[in-house]
Design an enzyme around this catalytic site. Structure first.
Site, PDB file in Angstrom:
ATOM      1  N   ASP A  87       0.796  -1.232   0.000  1.00  0.00           N
ATOM      2  CA  ASP A  87       0.000   0.000   0.000  1.00  0.00           C
ATOM      3  C   ASP A  87       0.830   1.284   0.000  1.00  0.00           C
ATOM      4  O   ASP A  87       0.345   2.350   0.341  1.00  0.00           O
ATOM      5  CB  ASP A  87      -0.899   0.010   1.242  1.00  0.00           C
ATOM      6  CG  ASP A  87      -0.101  -0.069   2.543  1.00  0.00           C
ATOM      7  OD1 ASP A  87       1.149  -0.015   2.481  1.00  0.00           O
ATOM      8  OD2 ASP A  87      -0.720  -0.183   3.626  1.00  0.00           O
TER       9      ASP A  87
ATOM     10  N   GLU B 120      -0.643  -8.995  -1.386  1.00  0.00           N
ATOM     11  CA  GLU B 120      -1.243  -8.437  -0.149  1.00  0.00           C
ATOM     12  C   GLU B 120      -2.411  -7.509  -0.492  1.00  0.00           C
ATOM     13  O   GLU B 120      -2.495  -6.360  -0.052  1.00  0.00           O
ATOM     14  CB  GLU B 120      -0.198  -7.710   0.693  1.00  0.00           C
ATOM     15  CG  GLU B 120      -0.565  -7.557   2.150  1.00  0.00           C
ATOM     16  CD  GLU B 120       0.435  -6.688   2.899  1.00  0.00           C
ATOM     17  OE1 GLU B 120       0.473  -5.471   2.704  1.00  0.00           O
ATOM     18  OE2 GLU B 120       1.218  -7.241   3.705  1.00  0.00           O
TER      19      GLU B 120
ATOM     20  N   GLU C 197      -2.142   5.162   3.000  1.00  0.00           N
ATOM     21  CA  GLU C 197      -2.053   3.763   2.544  1.00  0.00           C
ATOM     22  C   GLU C 197      -3.411   3.128   2.234  1.00  0.00           C
ATOM     23  O   GLU C 197      -3.515   2.303   1.314  1.00  0.00           O
ATOM     24  CB  GLU C 197      -1.306   2.914   3.583  1.00  0.00           C
ATOM     25  CG  GLU C 197       0.178   3.235   3.713  1.00  0.00           C
ATOM     26  CD  GLU C 197       0.469   4.406   4.647  1.00  0.00           C
ATOM     27  OE1 GLU C 197      -0.495   4.982   5.203  1.00  0.00           O
ATOM     28  OE2 GLU C 197       1.652   4.753   4.828  1.00  0.00           O
TER      29      GLU C 197
ATOM     30  N   HIS D 202       5.726   5.062  13.440  1.00  0.00           N
ATOM     31  CA  HIS D 202       6.107   5.908  12.304  1.00  0.00           C
ATOM     32  C   HIS D 202       4.951   6.384  11.453  1.00  0.00           C
ATOM     33  O   HIS D 202       5.144   7.182  10.550  1.00  0.00           O
ATOM     34  CB  HIS D 202       7.078   5.157  11.393  1.00  0.00           C
ATOM     35  CG  HIS D 202       6.407   4.073  10.589  1.00  0.00           C
ATOM     36  ND1 HIS D 202       6.139   2.837  11.092  1.00  0.00           N
ATOM     37  CD2 HIS D 202       5.925   4.076   9.324  1.00  0.00           C
ATOM     38  CE1 HIS D 202       5.541   2.108  10.170  1.00  0.00           C
ATOM     39  NE2 HIS D 202       5.388   2.830   9.086  1.00  0.00           N
TER      40      HIS D 202
ATOM     41  N   ARG E 115       2.093   8.191   9.480  1.00  0.00           N
ATOM     42  CA  ARG E 115       1.827   9.625   9.257  1.00  0.00           C
ATOM     43  C   ARG E 115       0.725  10.147  10.169  1.00  0.00           C
ATOM     44  O   ARG E 115       0.826  11.241  10.705  1.00  0.00           O
ATOM     45  CB  ARG E 115       1.410   9.859   7.807  1.00  0.00           C
ATOM     46  CG  ARG E 115       2.571  10.148   6.906  1.00  0.00           C
ATOM     47  CD  ARG E 115       2.109  10.520   5.508  1.00  0.00           C
ATOM     48  NE  ARG E 115       3.228  11.001   4.721  1.00  0.00           N
ATOM     49  CZ  ARG E 115       4.255  10.260   4.340  1.00  0.00           C
ATOM     50  NH1 ARG E 115       4.315   8.983   4.671  1.00  0.00           N
ATOM     51  NH2 ARG E 115       5.229  10.783   3.628  1.00  0.00           N
TER      52      ARG E 115
ATOM     53  N   HIS F 247      12.425   5.220  13.601  1.00  0.00           N
ATOM     54  CA  HIS F 247      12.305   5.438  12.153  1.00  0.00           C
ATOM     55  C   HIS F 247      13.053   6.728  11.778  1.00  0.00           C
ATOM     56  O   HIS F 247      12.977   7.720  12.500  1.00  0.00           O
ATOM     57  CB  HIS F 247      10.821   5.541  11.805  1.00  0.00           C
ATOM     58  CG  HIS F 247      10.510   5.507  10.348  1.00  0.00           C
ATOM     59  ND1 HIS F 247      10.815   6.547   9.497  1.00  0.00           N
ATOM     60  CD2 HIS F 247       9.910   4.571   9.580  1.00  0.00           C
ATOM     61  CE1 HIS F 247      10.414   6.239   8.268  1.00  0.00           C
ATOM     62  NE2 HIS F 247       9.866   5.054   8.294  1.00  0.00           N
TER      63      HIS F 247
HETATM   64  C1  UD1 Z   1       6.510   4.649   4.039  1.00  0.00           C
HETATM   65  C2  UD1 Z   1       5.135   4.164   3.600  1.00  0.00           C
HETATM   66  C3  UD1 Z   1       4.426   3.444   4.743  1.00  0.00           C
HETATM   67  C4  UD1 Z   1       5.292   2.373   5.355  1.00  0.00           C
HETATM   68  C5  UD1 Z   1       6.649   2.920   5.691  1.00  0.00           C
HETATM   69  C6  UD1 Z   1       7.509   1.785   6.154  1.00  0.00           C
HETATM   70  C7  UD1 Z   1       4.069   5.653   1.987  1.00  0.00           C
HETATM   71  C8  UD1 Z   1       3.150   6.789   1.785  1.00  0.00           C
HETATM   72  N1  UD1 Z   1       4.295   5.291   3.238  1.00  0.00           N
HETATM   73  O1  UD1 Z   1       6.310   5.638   5.021  1.00  0.00           O
HETATM   74  O2  UD1 Z   1       3.236   2.862   4.259  1.00  0.00           O
HETATM   75  O3  UD1 Z   1       4.655   1.929   6.518  1.00  0.00           O
HETATM   76  O4  UD1 Z   1       7.234   3.542   4.539  1.00  0.00           O
HETATM   77  O5  UD1 Z   1       8.536   2.213   6.981  1.00  0.00           O
HETATM   78  O6  UD1 Z   1       4.565   5.090   1.036  1.00  0.00           O
HETATM   79  N2  UD1 Z   1      13.999   8.035   5.649  1.00  0.00           N
HETATM   80  C9  UD1 Z   1      15.394   7.937   5.669  1.00  0.00           C
HETATM   81  N3  UD1 Z   1      15.957   6.743   5.305  1.00  0.00           N
HETATM   82  C10 UD1 Z   1      15.221   5.664   4.956  1.00  0.00           C
HETATM   83  C11 UD1 Z   1      13.822   5.771   4.953  1.00  0.00           C
HETATM   84  C12 UD1 Z   1      13.232   6.963   5.289  1.00  0.00           C
HETATM   85  O7  UD1 Z   1      16.086   8.885   5.986  1.00  0.00           O
HETATM   86  O8  UD1 Z   1      15.809   4.620   4.640  1.00  0.00           O
HETATM   87  C13 UD1 Z   1      13.370   9.325   6.033  1.00  0.00           C
HETATM   88  C14 UD1 Z   1      13.509  10.380   4.919  1.00  0.00           C
HETATM   89  O9  UD1 Z   1      13.688  11.629   5.494  1.00  0.00           O
HETATM   90  C15 UD1 Z   1      12.124  10.288   4.247  1.00  0.00           C
HETATM   91  C16 UD1 Z   1      11.228  10.028   5.453  1.00  0.00           C
HETATM   92  O10 UD1 Z   1      11.973   9.129   6.266  1.00  0.00           O
HETATM   93  O11 UD1 Z   1      11.803  11.453   3.522  1.00  0.00           O
HETATM   94  C17 UD1 Z   1       9.867   9.482   5.153  1.00  0.00           C
HETATM   95  O12 UD1 Z   1       9.923   8.378   4.268  1.00  0.00           O
HETATM   96  P1  UD1 Z   1       8.620   8.007   3.367  1.00  0.00           P
HETATM   97  O13 UD1 Z   1       8.919   6.793   2.566  1.00  0.00           O
HETATM   98  O14 UD1 Z   1       8.142   9.222   2.626  1.00  0.00           O
HETATM   99  O15 UD1 Z   1       7.508   7.698   4.431  1.00  0.00           O
HETATM  100  P2  UD1 Z   1       7.427   6.622   5.575  1.00  0.00           P
HETATM  101  O16 UD1 Z   1       6.768   7.281   6.728  1.00  0.00           O
HETATM  102  O17 UD1 Z   1       8.707   5.937   5.734  1.00  0.00           O
HETATM  103  N1  UDP Z   2      11.612  -3.946  10.727  1.00  0.00           N
HETATM  104  C1  UDP Z   2      12.998  -3.959  10.576  1.00  0.00           C
HETATM  105  N2  UDP Z   2      13.763  -3.132  11.372  1.00  0.00           N
HETATM  106  C2  UDP Z   2      13.210  -2.310  12.301  1.00  0.00           C
HETATM  107  C3  UDP Z   2      11.793  -2.281  12.428  1.00  0.00           C
HETATM  108  C4  UDP Z   2      11.030  -3.119  11.616  1.00  0.00           C
HETATM  109  O1  UDP Z   2      13.548  -4.692   9.762  1.00  0.00           O
HETATM  110  O2  UDP Z   2      13.951  -1.594  12.997  1.00  0.00           O
HETATM  111  C5  UDP Z   2      10.802  -4.808   9.851  1.00  0.00           C
HETATM  112  C6  UDP Z   2       9.719  -5.617  10.525  1.00  0.00           C
HETATM  113  O3  UDP Z   2      10.196  -6.900  10.898  1.00  0.00           O
HETATM  114  C7  UDP Z   2       8.636  -5.699   9.458  1.00  0.00           C
HETATM  115  C8  UDP Z   2       8.817  -4.452   8.637  1.00  0.00           C
HETATM  116  O4  UDP Z   2      10.104  -3.945   8.969  1.00  0.00           O
HETATM  117  O5  UDP Z   2       8.850  -6.813   8.591  1.00  0.00           O
HETATM  118  C9  UDP Z   2       7.751  -3.443   8.964  1.00  0.00           C
HETATM  119  O6  UDP Z   2       8.096  -2.234   8.396  1.00  0.00           O
HETATM  120  P1  UDP Z   2       7.431  -0.873   8.864  1.00  0.00           P
HETATM  121  O7  UDP Z   2       6.896  -0.980  10.240  1.00  0.00           O
HETATM  122  O8  UDP Z   2       8.424   0.193   8.565  1.00  0.00           O
HETATM  123  O9  UDP Z   2       6.283  -0.675   7.786  1.00  0.00           O
HETATM  124  P2  UDP Z   2       4.737  -1.157   7.749  1.00  0.00           P
HETATM  125  O10 UDP Z   2       4.706  -2.620   7.877  1.00  0.00           O
HETATM  126  O11 UDP Z   2       4.043  -0.415   8.847  1.00  0.00           O
HETATM  127  O12 UDP Z   2       4.278  -0.668   6.416  1.00  0.00           O
END
Ligand code: UD1
Ligand code: UDP
Length: 377
Positions: free
Chosen positions: A98, A120, A134, A213, A215, A246
Site C-alpha cells: 500500500d 497483499e 495507505e 512511524h 503519518r 524510524h
Molecule cells: C513509508 C510508507 C508506509 C510504510 C513505511 C515503512 C508511503 C506513503 N508510506 O512511510 O506505508 O509503513 O514507509 O517504513 O509510502 N527516511 C530515511 N531513510 C530511509 C527511509 C526513510 O532517511 O531509509 C526518512 C527520509 O527523510 C524520508 C522520510 O523518512 O523522507 C519518510 O519516508 P517516506 O517513505 O516518505 O515515508 P514513511 O513514513 O517511511
Molecule cells: N523492521 C525492521 N527493522 C526495524 C523495524 C522493523 O527490519 O527496525 C521490519 C519488521 O520486521 C517488518 C517491517 O520492517 O517486517 C515493517 O516495516 P514498517 O513498520 O516500517 O512498515 P509497515 O509494515 O508499517 O508498512
C-alpha cells in the site's frame, strides 16, 4: 522457450522484505525472466533488506529525499518509472502492499498496459485517513490490478464487496515466508547477524519493543506514545524498552527529545531485518503502529498492542494476539500495565497463531502465475 518477463517494483523496507522470498523463488523458475526495480523511496532501510536477502536490483531509481512530501515523491516516481517500464515491457508487473511506490508503479503499469499482480491485496480499514495515505493507495491498486493475491479470507471478502471477484486468490502473506527464512538463518548463526549492542542487553529484565512511524501518528499522537513509554519505565523497574527509531525527521525529533537519555530506554537506529526478528523473539511485549509487525508478532506468539485508532489487519485482533489500544497516553499505559502485572491476561494473548500464512505463500503465488501464463486461468 520464450520466457515471461516479470518486473518487480518495490521502494520501502516492508515491500522489500515481503517480496524478497517471492523474487528468489521466481528466479528459480525457468519460464520467468525476472527483473527487479527499487525506487529507493527508502534508501538505507531498503538497502539493508536488499543486502540481507541478496536481492538482484537491475534498476535503482534513488528517489528518496529527506523529509519528502507525498506529492513530490509521487511526481518523481511517475517520471522515473516510465522509462523502466518502457525498457522492460513486462508481461507482468508485480507490486506489493500500500505504499506510494506500489501505487505509482501500479498506475504506471496501467499507463503502459502491462498486466499487474498485487501482492497483499484486499486489506481495508474502511477509513480513508487511517492509515494515511495507505488505505487509499491499496484500494486504488485493487482497481488497477489484474491478479489479486489476498492474504486472508477477510481480505478476499473486502475485495468482493468492492466488486472485485475475478482472479482473486487467498494465499497467506509472504511476510511469513520471509520471517521463516530469517529465523532459519538466525538459528544457524545469530552472532553474524545481530549487533553487539543488542546481544548485550539485560535480558534478566522484560523487553518491551516499541516502533512508531505512521503519518497519522506524527505530532500529538507520537508525543502521547512517548509519554506512555516514560510512564511505563517509571512504574516498572524490571522493564527495558528497545525502540528502533524510524529515520523520518518528524519521528526522530519527537522521540529523541522526549525519550533520549531516559533510563532503561534504548533508542536505536532502524535495525536490520534479522536483528528485528531476533529482538521480537526475545521481547515480552510489542507496542507498535506498524503493519508488518502486526503480522509477524502473532506467528511468534508475542502479544502486540497496536497504537492506532483502526487497523486493516483485524485477523490478529480476532485471534487474540493483538489488541487495538489507540494513542492515548493513559490507555497505552493501562493496557501495558495490565499485561505486565496480570499473568493470566498475558497468557491469554501469548500464543502462536498464523492467521497470515504458513510460509508457503510464495509457492502458492507462483503456482497461480504458472497457470495464468499457461492460459489455464
Ligand atoms: C513509508 C510508507 C508506509 C510504510 C513505511 C515503512 C508511503 C506513503 N508510506 O512511510 O506505508 O509503513 O514507509 O517504513 O509510502 N527516511 C530515511 N531513510 C530511509 C527511509 C526513510 O532517511 O531509509 C526518512 C527520509 O527523510 C524520508 C522520510 O523518512 O523522507 C519518510 O519516508 P517516506 O517513505 O516518505 O515515508 P514513511 O513514513 O517511511
Ligand atoms: N523492521 C525492521 N527493522 C526495524 C523495524 C522493523 O527490519 O527496525 C521490519 C519488521 O520486521 C517488518 C517491517 O520492517 O517486517 C515493517 O516495516 P514498517 O513498520 O516500517 O512498515 P509497515 O509494515 O508499517 O508498512
Amino acid at each position: 522457450m520464450e520466457k515471461h518477463r516479470v518486473l518487480f517494483v518495490f521502494g520501502t523496507r516492508p515491500e522489500a522484505i515481503k517480496l524478497a522470498p517471492l523474487i528468489h523463488q521466481m528466479r528459480k523458475e525457468v519460464e520467468f525472466d525476472v527483473r527487479v526495480c527499487s525506487t529507493a523511496q527508502h534508501r538505507e532501510m531498503t538497502d539493508q533488506v536488499v543486502r540481507f536477502f541478496g536481492l538482484p536490483v537491475d534498476y535503482d531509481l534513488d528517489l528518496m529525499r529527506p523529509g519528502q512530501s507525498l506529492p513530490s515523491l509521487t511526481a518523481r516516481l511517475f517520471s522515473a518509472l516510465a522509462p523502466v517500464l518502457a525498457d522492460v515491457t513486462p508481461d507482468l508487473l508485480i507490486v506489493q502492499g500500500d505504499t506510494t511506490t506500489a501505487f505509482a508503479a501500479a498506475m504506471s503499469g496501467f499507463y503502459s498496459r502491462a498486466r499487474i499482480a498485487h501482492i497483499e491485496a484486499g486489506l481495508r480499514s474502511h477509513n480513508k485517513f487511517a492509515p494515511f495515505p495507505e488505505e487509499v493507495n491499496r484500494t486504488l491498486i485493487s482497481h488497477l490490478a489484474d491478479f489479486h493475491f489476498a492474504p486472508t479470507a477477510q481480505a478476499e471478502r473486502n475485495l468482493r464487496e468492492e466488486g472485485i471477484k475475478e482472479n482473486v486468490w487467498v494465499v497467506g502473506n509472504t511476510v511469513i515466508d520471509a520471517l521463516f527464512l530469517a529465523l532459519d538463518l538466525l538459528e544457524r548463526n545469530e552472532h553474524v547477524w545481530v549487533r553487539e549492542e543488542l546481544l548485550s542487553l539485560d535480558f534478566s529484565k522484560r523487553i518491551l519493543l516499541v516502533t512508531a512511524h505512521r503519518r497519522e501518528n506524527l505530532g500529538g499522537p507520537l508525543r502521547e506514545i512517548c509519554l506512555a513509554v516514560q510512564d511505563i519505565v517509571g512504574a516498572f523497574p524490571d522493564v527495558e524498552v528497545v525502540f528502533p527509531v524510524h529515520p523520518n525527521p518528524r519521528v526522530q525529533e519527537v522521540v529523541q527529545k522526549m525519550l533520549g537519555g531516559v533510563r532503561r530506554v534504548h533508542l536505536l537506529p532502524p535495525l536490520t531485518y534479522p536483528e528485528f526478528v531476533w529482538i521480537m523473539r526475545r521481547s515480552y511485549l510489542i507496542l507498535t503502529d506498524s503493519g508488518g509487525v502486526q503480522e509477524e508478532a502473532p506467528a511468534l506468539g508475542k502479544p502486540v498492542l497496536v497504537m492506532r485508532e483502526v487497523t486493516e489487519r483485524q485477523e490478529g485482533i480476532e485471534a487474540g494476539v493483538a489488541r487495538l489500544v489507540g494513542t492515548d497516553r493513559g490507555r497505552i499505559f493501562r493496557e501495558t500495565a495490565s499485561l505486565l502485572t496480570n499473568p493470566e491476561a498475558y497468557a491469554a494473548m501469548a500464543h502462536a497463531e498464523n492467521p497470515y500464512g504458513n510460509g508457503d505463500s510464495c509457492a502458492k503465488i507462483i503456482g497461480v502465475l504458472k497457470q495464468v501464463f499457461s492460459g489455464k486461468t
